[in-house]
Design a protein around this motif. Structure first.
Motif, short mmCIF file in Angstrom:
data_model
loop_
_atom_site.label_atom_id
_atom_site.label_comp_id
_atom_site.label_asym_id
_atom_site.label_seq_id
_atom_site.Cartn_x
_atom_site.Cartn_y
_atom_site.Cartn_z
N MET A 1 23.10 -65.65 19.23
CA MET A 1 23.51 -67.13 19.20
C MET A 1 22.57 -68.31 19.62
O MET A 1 22.43 -69.31 18.96
CB MET A 1 24.76 -67.32 19.69
CG MET A 1 25.98 -66.56 19.24
SD MET A 1 26.54 -67.35 18.03
CE MET A 1 27.94 -68.40 18.34
N ALA A 2 21.87 -67.83 20.80
CA ALA A 2 20.93 -68.76 21.31
C ALA A 2 19.83 -68.92 20.32
O ALA A 2 19.07 -70.12 20.19
CB ALA A 2 20.55 -68.38 22.66
N ILE A 3 19.42 -67.85 19.55
CA ILE A 3 18.16 -67.77 18.73
C ILE A 3 18.80 -68.90 17.39
O ILE A 3 17.86 -69.78 17.01
CB ILE A 3 17.71 -66.61 18.04
CG1 ILE A 3 17.32 -65.82 19.43
CG2 ILE A 3 16.71 -66.54 16.94
CD1 ILE A 3 16.82 -64.31 19.00
N VAL A 4 19.84 -68.73 17.09
CA VAL A 4 20.31 -69.59 15.94
C VAL A 4 20.41 -71.17 16.20
O VAL A 4 19.98 -71.82 15.58
CB VAL A 4 21.81 -68.91 15.51
CG1 VAL A 4 22.44 -70.11 14.35
CG2 VAL A 4 21.63 -67.77 14.74
N GLU A 5 20.83 -71.31 17.48
CA GLU A 5 21.14 -72.74 17.93
C GLU A 5 19.65 -73.17 18.36
O GLU A 5 19.27 -74.50 17.71
CB GLU A 5 21.70 -72.76 19.45
CG GLU A 5 23.42 -72.60 19.22
CD GLU A 5 24.00 -73.66 18.54
OE1 GLU A 5 23.69 -74.76 18.48
OE2 GLU A 5 24.66 -73.38 17.83
N GLN A 6 18.60 -72.48 18.56
CA GLN A 6 17.56 -72.92 18.86
C GLN A 6 16.70 -73.09 17.41
O GLN A 6 15.97 -74.29 17.32
CB GLN A 6 16.51 -71.93 19.65
CG GLN A 6 14.99 -72.35 19.67
CD GLN A 6 14.87 -73.37 20.76
OE1 GLN A 6 15.73 -73.74 21.72
NE2 GLN A 6 13.75 -74.43 20.43
N GLN A 7 17.08 -72.53 16.49
CA GLN A 7 16.37 -72.58 15.07
C GLN A 7 17.22 -73.91 14.44
O GLN A 7 16.27 -74.62 13.91
CB GLN A 7 16.77 -71.46 14.07
CG GLN A 7 15.82 -70.35 14.52
CD GLN A 7 16.37 -69.09 13.80
OE1 GLN A 7 17.29 -69.14 13.13
NE2 GLN A 7 15.45 -68.06 13.53
N LYS A 8 18.24 -74.04 14.74
CA LYS A 8 18.99 -75.59 14.38
C LYS A 8 18.30 -76.76 14.96
O LYS A 8 18.25 -77.60 14.48
CB LYS A 8 20.57 -75.13 14.61
CG LYS A 8 21.11 -74.51 13.63
CD LYS A 8 22.69 -74.60 13.91
CE LYS A 8 23.54 -73.48 13.03
NZ LYS A 8 25.02 -73.69 13.33
#
Length: 116
Positions: A1-8
């Motif tokens: 989840m943190a990786i997805v948020e960082q990508q966004k």
């Protein structure tokens, strides 16, 4: 989840950076337009002063034949047209200055969003 948020977040930052670049280019173009308008204004002001000088010379020579009166009237009309043109250029310049300030404010807001 943190990786997805960082990508966004990275995508949003890239999008904001691209918008900032586009706005900066627009601002530079408007500055160029303002400089060109200023040059035109200076040319008009010079022409107006030359016409005023010619008008004064004709008034002081005191020649009152019909041909001279027609020349005098033609110069007066030309002077009036140039003064009206200068007023239009001034109005346009003022609108461009306001627009540049607005864009600059938007750029500053975009920078703040990029930084935070």
């Amino acid at each position: 989840m943190a990786i997805v948020e960082q990508q966004k977040a990275d995508e949003q930052m890239m999008h904001l950076a691209e918008e900032h670049k586009k706005e900066k280019e627009k601002l530079h173009m408007k500055i160029h337009d303002l400089e060109r308008e200023l040059d035109a204004k200076h040319g008009l002001e010079l022409e107006i002063e030359q016409l005023r000088g010619a008008l004064q010379v004709m008034k002081h020579t005191g020649e009152t034949d019909l041909e001279e009166k027609e020349k005098l009237e033609a110069i007066k009309m030309h002077l009036q047209e140039k003064e009206e043109e200068l007023e239009i250029v001034e109005d346009l310049k003022q609108m461009l200055v306001i627009w540049v300030h607005k864009i600059n404010d938007e750029l500053q807001d975009a920078r703040k969003k990029l930084i935070s």
